[in-house]
Scaffold this active site. Structure first.
Site, PDB file in Angstrom:
ATOM      1  N   SER A  40     -26.574  24.231 -81.653  1.00 36.27           N
ATOM      2  CA  SER A  40     -26.723  24.484 -83.084  1.00 36.27           C
ATOM      3  C   SER A  40     -27.969  25.321 -83.379  1.00 36.27           C
ATOM      4  CB  SER A  40     -26.807  23.165 -83.851  1.00 36.27           C
ATOM      5  OG  SER A  40     -27.050  23.413 -85.216  1.00 36.27           O
ATOM      6  N   THR A  49     -21.883  17.901 -87.788  1.00 31.14           N
ATOM      7  CA  THR A  49     -21.020  18.875 -87.145  1.00 31.14           C
ATOM      8  C   THR A  49     -20.077  18.171 -86.182  1.00 31.14           C
ATOM      9  OG1 THR A  49     -21.004  21.017 -86.010  1.00 31.14           O
ATOM     10  CG2 THR A  49     -22.675  19.424 -85.287  1.00 31.14           C
ATOM     11  N   LYS A  89     -17.361  15.009 -88.633  1.00 32.59           N
ATOM     12  CA  LYS A  89     -17.205  15.306 -90.058  1.00 32.59           C
ATOM     13  C   LYS A  89     -16.274  14.337 -90.774  1.00 32.59           C
ATOM     14  CE  LYS A  89     -18.349  20.212 -89.750  1.00 32.59           C
ATOM     15  NZ  LYS A  89     -17.921  21.593 -90.036  1.00 32.59           N
ATOM     16  N   ASP A 112     -18.736  23.675 -96.196  1.00 38.01           N
ATOM     17  CA  ASP A 112     -18.096  24.652 -95.315  1.00 38.01           C
ATOM     18  C   ASP A 112     -17.225  25.638 -96.089  1.00 38.01           C
ATOM     19  OD1 ASP A 112     -19.136  23.908 -92.846  1.00 38.01           O
ATOM     20  OD2 ASP A 112     -17.579  22.417 -92.482  1.00 38.01           O
ATOM     21  N   GLY A 166      -8.878  20.732 -88.530  1.00 35.41           N
ATOM     22  CA  GLY A 166      -9.997  19.798 -88.542  1.00 35.41           C
ATOM     23  C   GLY A 166     -10.762  19.834 -89.847  1.00 35.41           C
ATOM     24  N   ASN A 178      -1.513  24.789 -86.105  1.00 35.89           N
ATOM     25  CA  ASN A 178      -2.377  23.960 -85.273  1.00 35.89           C
ATOM     26  C   ASN A 178      -1.620  23.590 -84.002  1.00 35.89           C
ATOM     27  OD1 ASN A 178      -4.964  22.492 -85.047  1.00 35.89           O
ATOM     28  ND2 ASN A 178      -3.639  20.684 -84.964  1.00 35.89           N
ATOM     29  N   ARG A 179      -2.344  23.469 -82.902  1.00 35.13           N
ATOM     30  CA  ARG A 179      -1.677  23.157 -81.642  1.00 35.13           C
ATOM     31  C   ARG A 179      -1.050  21.766 -81.653  1.00 35.13           C
ATOM     32  NH1 ARG A 179      -6.452  25.068 -77.731  1.00 35.13           N
ATOM     33  NH2 ARG A 179      -7.590  24.269 -79.530  1.00 35.13           N
ATOM     34  N   ARG A 186      -1.016  17.166 -87.048  1.00 34.75           N
ATOM     35  CA  ARG A 186      -2.285  17.339 -87.773  1.00 34.75           C
ATOM     36  C   ARG A 186      -2.131  18.365 -88.890  1.00 34.75           C
ATOM     37  NH1 ARG A 186      -7.227  14.933 -87.620  1.00 34.75           N
ATOM     38  NH2 ARG A 186      -8.377  16.826 -87.076  1.00 34.75           N
ATOM     39  N   GLY A 199     -18.874  34.312 -87.811  1.00 31.64           N
ATOM     40  CA  GLY A 199     -19.211  33.007 -88.357  1.00 31.64           C
ATOM     41  C   GLY A 199     -20.673  32.769 -88.681  1.00 31.64           C
TER      42      GLY A 199
END
Length: 298
Positions: free
Chosen positions: A30, A77, A81, A118, A144, A165-166, A170, A259
């Site tokens: 981080s 993080t 979360k 976020d 997520g 999403n894989r 989810r 990002g």
């Protein structure tokens, strides 16, 4: 400041020093401590911001201990979360909308307040690149905590969201949660079928850890050659700053948003609440973080 011997004076940390930090596992990567301590020095604030490595399963114990020790709050993080969402006493609308918390504030009345910055940090970063965030459609990879926050902020601005999403369950769970909050413009597409919707999207957003240094192996099943030339490609990963997805997008002449700016913009709220100053986001802090990333060979 230097001592009489010409040696830099040690930083004085005392009983009145305001303390905050970032909780994660791992957390060594981080750059939040570098950024927040830069702002503390810039504004002459008696404060310190530290990395806090906390294993999964120990999150609530660690948070209660930090609160008892007098911390002002923490960032949260991966992978905590959603755990943070479950333990807070007061949820801001941003956190309720996203179903996750990335900023904890230990209030003076003993309550723990939860915020999600976020989504707004993501939007502010895209806008800082001169790109309007309004209407259209975004293909969002991942389901997520960050994906939840970003999807909510996009929907608030009239942007329809397609989730991939894989783990399909989810994505379906996130879609249901978003639709319950008066946001019907949410679709789900299978991970291996996301290319079928890319041509009708204005934005592609990666919120997964694919492409992150030390992250899971694998590639995106996407051929960006089939994308609309106006597609904007965003990756919330910032280590490395130029991810494989962004390199591929740039090779196809697509506009890219990395990002690092999201990291900076999402940090403002927490800093303001913990240390009482709203930091101005200027080029200095981005240059500092970028130099640090390059210095680590990233």
């Amino acid at each position: 400041m230097k001592s009489a011997a010409g040696v830099p004076a040690p930083r004085r940390i005392g009983g009145a020093t305001a303390l905050a930090g970032v909780i994660g596992w791992p957390v060594a990567h981080s750059r939040s401590p570098l950024m927040h301590n830069f702002w503390l020095a810039q504004y002459g604030i008696d404060g310190a911001y530290v990395p806090l490595p906390v294993r999964p399963g120990a999150f609530e114990t660690a948070v209660r201990g930090l609160q008892a020790a007098g911390f002002r709050g923490t960032n949260v993080t991966i992978p905590h979360k959603e755990a943070a969402f479950r333990i807070v006493d007061r949820l801001d609308r941003s956190a309720r909308r996203s179903g996750s918390v990335n900023t904890l504030v230990f209030a003076s009345d003993g309550m723990i307040e939860g915020f999600s910055t976020d989504g707004e940090g993501f939007v502010a970063n895209v806008q800082a690149h001169g790109i309007a965030v309004k209407d259209g459609r975004a293909l969002l990879l991942g389901a997520g905590g960050a994906a939840r926050a970003i999807a909510a902020s996009l929907l608030d601005r009239g942007v329809a969201v397609v989730l991939a999403n894989r783990t399909p369950a989810r994505a379906e769970e996130l879609a249901r949660a978003l639709r319950e909050d008066a946001a019907p413009a949410v679709e789900v597409v299978a991970w291996d079928d996301m290319a079928t919707v890319l041509s009708r999207c204005d934005m592609l957003v990666n919120t997964t850890s694919l492409g992150m240094e030390g992250g899971p192996p694998g590639d995106f099943p996407l051929d960006l050659a089939a994308a609309d030339p106006a597609l904007v490609v965003c990756d919330i990963v910032y280590v490395p700053r130029q991810t494989p997805l962004l390199r591929d997008a740039a090779a196809h002449g697509l506009r890219c948003v990395d990002g690092l700016g999201m990291l900076i913009h999402q940090a403002r709220l927490g800093f303001c609440k913990w240390f009482g100053t709203d930091p101005v986001i200027g080029p200095e802090v981005e240059a500092l973080l970028d130099a640090d990333l390059r210095g680590q060979g990233r």
